[in-house]
Scaffold this motif. Structure first.
Motif, PDB file in Angstrom:
ATOM      1  N   CYS A   6      -7.817 -38.014   2.917  1.00 35.76           N
ATOM      2  CA  CYS A   6      -7.425 -37.769   4.242  1.00 35.76           C
ATOM      3  C   CYS A   6      -8.022 -38.544   4.668  1.00 35.76           C
ATOM      4  N   PRO A   7      -7.274 -39.878   5.972  1.00 35.38           N
ATOM      5  CA  PRO A   7      -8.256 -41.483   6.611  1.00 35.38           C
ATOM      6  C   PRO A   7      -8.720 -40.750   7.244  1.00 35.38           C
ATOM      7  N   ARG A   8      -9.271 -39.381   7.545  1.00 40.51           N
ATOM      8  CA  ARG A   8     -10.427 -38.966   8.772  1.00 40.51           C
ATOM      9  C   ARG A   8     -12.288 -38.692   7.205  1.00 40.51           C
ATOM     10  N   CYS A   9     -11.820 -38.363   6.425  1.00 45.40           N
ATOM     11  CA  CYS A   9     -12.405 -37.559   6.225  1.00 45.40           C
ATOM     12  C   CYS A   9     -13.182 -37.497   4.385  1.00 45.40           C
ATOM     13  N   PHE A  24      -4.058 -35.752   7.153  1.00 43.23           N
ATOM     14  CA  PHE A  24      -4.650 -35.422   7.351  1.00 43.23           C
ATOM     15  C   PHE A  24      -5.156 -34.495   6.361  1.00 43.23           C
ATOM     16  N   CYS A  29      -9.675 -32.837  11.073  1.00 41.54           N
ATOM     17  CA  CYS A  29      -9.710 -34.275  10.795  1.00 41.54           C
ATOM     18  C   CYS A  29      -8.245 -34.703  11.984  1.00 41.54           C
ATOM     19  N   LYS A  30      -7.041 -34.166  12.109  1.00 47.06           N
ATOM     20  CA  LYS A  30      -6.230 -35.079  12.587  1.00 47.06           C
ATOM     21  C   LYS A  30      -6.774 -34.943  14.225  1.00 47.06           C
ATOM     22  N   ILE A  32      -9.910 -34.654  16.060  1.00 54.73           N
ATOM     23  CA  ILE A  32     -10.540 -36.189  15.625  1.00 54.73           C
ATOM     24  C   ILE A  32     -10.388 -36.930  15.457  1.00 54.73           C
ATOM     25  N   ASP A  33      -9.498 -37.379  14.163  1.00 55.27           N
ATOM     26  CA  ASP A  33      -8.749 -38.804  14.606  1.00 55.27           C
ATOM     27  C   ASP A  33      -7.934 -39.411  16.043  1.00 55.27           C
ATOM     28  N   GLU A  36     -10.040 -40.048  19.384  1.00 57.47           N
ATOM     29  CA  GLU A  36     -11.186 -41.261  18.697  1.00 57.47           C
ATOM     30  C   GLU A  36      -9.835 -42.143  18.732  1.00 57.47           C
ATOM     31  N   TRP A  37      -8.621 -41.978  19.016  1.00 58.22           N
ATOM     32  CA  TRP A  37      -7.499 -42.934  19.423  1.00 58.22           C
ATOM     33  C   TRP A  37      -7.056 -43.025  21.168  1.00 58.22           C
TER      34      TRP A  37
END
Ligand SMILES: [Zn+2]
Length: 66
Positions: A6-9, A24, A29-30, A32-33, A36-37
Motif C-alpha cells: 500500500c503506497p499509504r501505509c 491501497f 488509505c485511499k 487519506i491519499d 493529501e492530493w
C-alpha cells in the motif's frame, strides 16, 4: 493474485478485482491519499510561505549594530 505494498501505509495489499481500493490496502488509505492530493492542490500557501522564509535577503531587516 498480485500483491503489492500500500503506497499509504506499506501494508501488503492485493492488486486484483478483489480489492476495490487498490492500489491501497483499504478505503481509509485511499481517502487519506486523496485528501493529501487535494491538500497539495489547494494547500499552496504552505509552499509559498516556505519560499518567503527561505529568502531572508529580500527582507529589509533593521541592523542594530549600525
Ligand atoms: Zn494502507
Amino acid at each position: 493474485m498480485r500483491i503489492a505494498r500500500c503506497p499509504r501505509c506499506g501494508a501488503s495489499t492485493r492488486l486484483d478485482a478483489g480489492n476495490p481500493w487498490r492500489p491501497f490496502c483499504g478505503e481509509r488509505c485511499k481517502l487519506i491519499d486523496l485528501g493529501e492530493w487535494f491538500g497539495e492542490r489547494f494547500g499552496i500557501p504552505a509552499e509559498s510561505h516556505d519560499q518567503e522564509a527561505s529568502t531572508p535577503d529580500q527582507v529589509p531587516s533593521p541592523s542594530p549594530r549600525s
